[in-house]
Scaffold this motif. Structure first.
Motif, mmCIF file in Angstrom:
data_model
loop_
_atom_site.group_PDB
_atom_site.id
_atom_site.type_symbol
_atom_site.label_atom_id
_atom_site.label_comp_id
_atom_site.label_asym_id
_atom_site.label_seq_id
_atom_site.Cartn_x
_atom_site.Cartn_y
_atom_site.Cartn_z
ATOM 1 N N ALA A 1 55.317 -0.178 25.804
ATOM 2 C CA ALA A 1 55.437 0.603 27.020
ATOM 3 C C ALA A 1 56.999 1.262 26.857
ATOM 4 O O ALA A 1 58.073 0.874 26.446
ATOM 5 C CB ALA A 1 55.830 -0.317 28.066
ATOM 6 N N ARG A 2 56.965 2.786 27.133
ATOM 7 C CA ARG A 2 57.990 3.547 27.237
ATOM 8 C C ARG A 2 57.816 4.669 28.442
ATOM 9 O O ARG A 2 56.814 5.548 28.207
ATOM 10 C CB ARG A 2 58.233 4.374 25.656
ATOM 11 C CG ARG A 2 59.542 4.831 25.985
ATOM 12 C CD ARG A 2 59.863 5.510 24.289
ATOM 13 N NE ARG A 2 59.928 4.547 23.255
ATOM 14 C CZ ARG A 2 61.082 3.806 23.185
ATOM 15 N NH1 ARG A 2 62.260 4.048 24.370
ATOM 16 N NH2 ARG A 2 61.432 3.079 22.244
ATOM 17 N N ASP A 3 58.416 4.734 29.248
ATOM 18 C CA ASP A 3 58.402 5.719 30.367
ATOM 19 C C ASP A 3 59.748 5.199 31.117
ATOM 20 O O ASP A 3 60.737 4.807 30.655
ATOM 21 C CB ASP A 3 57.267 5.577 31.141
ATOM 22 C CG ASP A 3 57.037 4.165 31.823
ATOM 23 O OD1 ASP A 3 58.039 3.310 31.977
ATOM 24 O OD2 ASP A 3 55.728 3.897 32.145
ATOM 25 N N ASP A 4 59.662 5.992 32.397
ATOM 26 C CA ASP A 4 60.886 5.921 32.975
ATOM 27 C C ASP A 4 61.124 4.493 33.481
ATOM 28 O O ASP A 4 62.447 4.017 33.774
ATOM 29 C CB ASP A 4 60.853 7.016 34.330
ATOM 30 C CG ASP A 4 61.139 8.200 33.952
ATOM 31 O OD1 ASP A 4 61.577 8.613 32.786
ATOM 32 O OD2 ASP A 4 60.560 9.034 34.750
ATOM 33 N N GLY B 1 61.718 0.863 28.436
ATOM 34 C CA GLY B 1 62.141 1.492 27.254
ATOM 35 C C GLY B 1 63.283 0.895 26.669
ATOM 36 O O GLY B 1 63.801 1.414 25.483
ATOM 37 N N GLU C 1 52.561 4.343 21.923
ATOM 38 C CA GLU C 1 53.180 4.241 22.904
ATOM 39 C C GLU C 1 52.348 4.168 24.016
ATOM 40 O O GLU C 1 51.170 4.775 23.833
ATOM 41 C CB GLU C 1 54.326 5.524 23.232
ATOM 42 C CG GLU C 1 55.446 5.352 22.461
ATOM 43 C CD GLU C 1 56.415 6.444 22.850
ATOM 44 O OE1 GLU C 1 56.215 7.164 23.773
ATOM 45 O OE2 GLU C 1 57.256 6.575 22.120
ATOM 46 N N SER D 1 52.246 4.256 28.977
ATOM 47 C CA SER D 1 53.112 4.342 29.975
ATOM 48 C C SER D 1 52.402 3.533 31.016
ATOM 49 O O SER D 1 51.291 3.742 31.642
ATOM 50 C CB SER D 1 53.293 5.482 30.426
ATOM 51 O OG SER D 1 53.809 5.563 31.745
ATOM 52 N N LEU E 1 53.427 3.323 33.954
ATOM 53 C CA LEU E 1 53.560 4.308 35.273
ATOM 54 C C LEU E 1 52.404 5.303 35.243
ATOM 55 O O LEU E 1 51.941 5.404 36.548
ATOM 56 C CB LEU E 1 54.925 5.042 35.522
ATOM 57 C CG LEU E 1 56.270 4.165 35.669
ATOM 58 C CD1 LEU E 1 57.437 4.884 35.576
ATOM 59 C CD2 LEU E 1 56.113 3.706 37.122
ATOM 60 N N ASN E 2 51.968 5.710 34.246
ATOM 61 C CA ASN E 2 51.269 7.002 34.369
ATOM 62 C C ASN E 2 49.865 6.623 33.870
ATOM 63 O O ASN E 2 48.955 7.583 33.969
ATOM 64 C CB ASN E 2 51.885 8.160 33.594
ATOM 65 C CG ASN E 2 53.283 8.450 34.318
ATOM 66 O OD1 ASN E 2 53.418 8.471 35.411
ATOM 67 N ND2 ASN E 2 54.405 8.729 33.422
ATOM 68 N N ASP E 3 49.810 5.895 32.638
ATOM 69 C CA ASP E 3 48.120 5.692 32.138
ATOM 70 C C ASP E 3 47.354 4.925 32.949
ATOM 71 O O ASP E 3 47.905 3.980 33.584
ATOM 72 C CB ASP E 3 48.727 4.967 30.638
ATOM 73 C CG ASP E 3 49.299 6.022 29.782
ATOM 74 O OD1 ASP E 3 49.529 7.273 29.920
ATOM 75 O OD2 ASP E 3 49.791 5.630 28.697
ATOM 76 N N TYR F 1 60.993 1.102 40.087
ATOM 77 C CA TYR F 1 60.071 1.568 39.860
ATOM 78 C C TYR F 1 58.712 0.561 40.561
ATOM 79 O O TYR F 1 57.584 0.864 40.193
ATOM 80 C CB TYR F 1 59.552 2.285 38.472
ATOM 81 C CG TYR F 1 60.575 3.503 38.196
ATOM 82 C CD1 TYR F 1 60.255 4.779 38.502
ATOM 83 C CD2 TYR F 1 61.612 3.145 37.552
ATOM 84 C CE1 TYR F 1 60.805 5.821 38.184
ATOM 85 C CE2 TYR F 1 62.581 4.427 37.073
ATOM 86 C CZ TYR F 1 62.026 5.686 37.595
ATOM 87 O OH TYR F 1 62.902 6.565 37.236
#
Length: 465
Positions: A250-253, A256, A275, A277, A279-281, A301
């Motif tokens: 996982a890498r996002d806001d 990371g 990678e 996310s 949050l977004n995927d 988040y």
């Protein structure tokens, strides 16, 4: 042929931010001068600030004699500096020392052993804020220092006088200085996690460049041959592993925080790293064998993570298929039943049997040693691991009614490791370069299985601690 390892130790005070203001000014200033600078901390604790990565363009690394034997430190130093112009190992001499469990040594974070193991020339950071040359006594210079950087000059005009006084009083050269720049320092020290106060850092870097003796720094970095050691061979793919294996991280806001050495070790064993996310995927990448979610800002988040129902379902499907999942810190909080922030309970992914409450007053990471209480793919029962216990989360063990204790529960009697089938959530940050057996477990052959563990379950394994 001797491998060139340009390096210095930066001995800073026993309090203040990490990296120190002087250390940040040095690495950012040299980077602005087009040096490639690799920064090393002396405590292997990931941090969500990533100031080092933003300042240098190179992720920060870690050398920790409490976790790593000397040969591992030497190998990681060589690997980290390879391709860099300078390695900077920043820490405190004779500290900081943290209270560990009974019977354990407590010199976590001490720069001194690394100075000896790596033959580091020591540059001492000397605070001079409020110091007017010729009026006050010279501040203490760190022991073993061979050069000095002045930190906190009230007036740039004081530099030459201070430099001469240090030379006369100690015989040591001054290779740089950073002005007080109170506003810039406040911006750096108060910057929220995950942000980078670029203008403040640029001001500090410019101040260092104004007073830096670049030729002297280069001479110091190359002044000592690297200690003789046998570089450890590249990790081989575990026996039985066929072809490459896919690791999704996982890498996002929100997430990371990883040790670069972890990915390098996995890649050396044949891992294909991809990678994703949370949050977004909407789903995990296809065909992954291992999922990793590191520490980060799950508390900030939590609502966005909870709203991504499809990702939570994809993670649960991955676990239900018997595949491996490893999380740490904030990643483990996300996998729990719920995340609690300021009294509000926000749904987690619902995999691990734990509720994680973000601490109102987070504590510094604590060095701990833990013993696995049952067999798992991380190792057999009785395996001991060292790491830094996160002080950001308060945990409540919350198994559901009628849940089979052999399929879900605590993995250690201290309540730091939890599992569900082949998902493992740790609230202790592990530096995998110091745990080759665990890295091998990550990369080793794996056959999906929900069979009962060979260790007989004991009711006391699930008792509250």
């Amino acid at each position: 042929m001797t491998t060139p390892v340009p390096r210095i130790a930066l001995a800073t005070s026993t309090s203040g931010p990490d990296p120190s203001i002087a250390g940040l000014a040095l690495i950012a200033g040299l980077t602005a001068r087009r040096w490639r600078v690799q920064h090393f901390r002396t405590r292997a604790c990931p941090t969500p600030t990533e100031l080092v990565a933003h300042a240098t363009g190179m992720p920060g690394r870690h050398l920790d004699t409490w976790l790593m034997p000397p040969d591992v430190c030497q190998t990681l130093m060589v690997g980290g500096v390879r391709g860099a112009d300078l390695g900077v190992v920043e820490g405190r001499l004779d500290g900081p020392r943290f209270a560990c469990e009974a019977g354990m040594e407590s010199a976590s974070g001490d720069l001194g052993p690394l100075v000896r193991i790596l033959e580091l020339p020591v540059v001492g950071v000397v605070p001079v804020s409020g110091f007017r040359c010729g009026t006050f006594h010279l501040p203490d210079v760190p022991r073993d220092a061979v050069a000095v950087i002045l930190d906190g000059l009230d007036d740039p005009e004081d530099f030459e006088r201070c430099r001469r006084l240090v030379r006369v009083a100690t015989g040591l050269p001054v290779v740089g200085a950073v002005e007080r720049l109170a506003e810039a320092r406040r911006e750096v020290e108060s910057a929220p996690a995950g942000t980078f106060p670029r203008e403040a850092v640029d001001a500090l870097a410019a101040s260092f460049l104004k007073h830096a003796d670049f030729a002297a720094i280069e001479r110091l970095a190359a002044s000592r041959p690297y200690p003789d050691f046998i570089e450890r061979p590249s990790r081989r793919r575990p026996v039985g592993a066929s072809g490459s294996f896919r690791v999704a991280y996982a890498r996002d806001d929100a997430f990371g925080c990883y040790f670069p050495d972890t990915f390098e070790a996995l890649a050396a064993m044949g891992a294909q790293l991809v990678e994703f996310s949370p949050l977004n995927d909407g789903a995990l990448p296809e065909g992954v064998d291992l999922v990793m979610i590191g520490c980060g800002l799950a508390n900030q988040y939590a609502h966005q993570l909870a709203s991504n129902l499809s990702m939570a379902a994809s993670l649960r499907q991955h676990v239900c298929r018997g595949q491996r999942l490893y999380t740490e810190g904030g990643g483990s909080a996300y996998l729990g039943r719920s995340i609690i922030v300021d009294g509000e309970r926000i749904p987690g992914a619902g995999i691990l049997p734990v509720d994680a409450e973000f601490a109102a007053a987070p504590r510094p990471p604590e060095p701990v040693e833990r013993t696995l209480a049952r067999d798992s793919w991380l190792g057999p029962r009785g395996t001991q691991v060292r790491g830094y216990r996160s002080g950001r989360w308060n945990l409540t063990f919350s198994p559901t009614a009628f849940e089979c204790p052999s399929c879900s529960g605590r993995l250690s009697g201290d309540g730091d490791f939890y599992f569900r089938h082949h998902a493992v959530g740790s609230f202790v940050h592990l530096h995998l370069a110091a745990l080759p057996e665990v890295v091998s477990a990550f990369a080793g052959p794996h056959h999906p299985s929900l069979r009962r563990p060979t260790t007989v379950h004991r009711p006391e394994d699930d008792a509250e601690v």
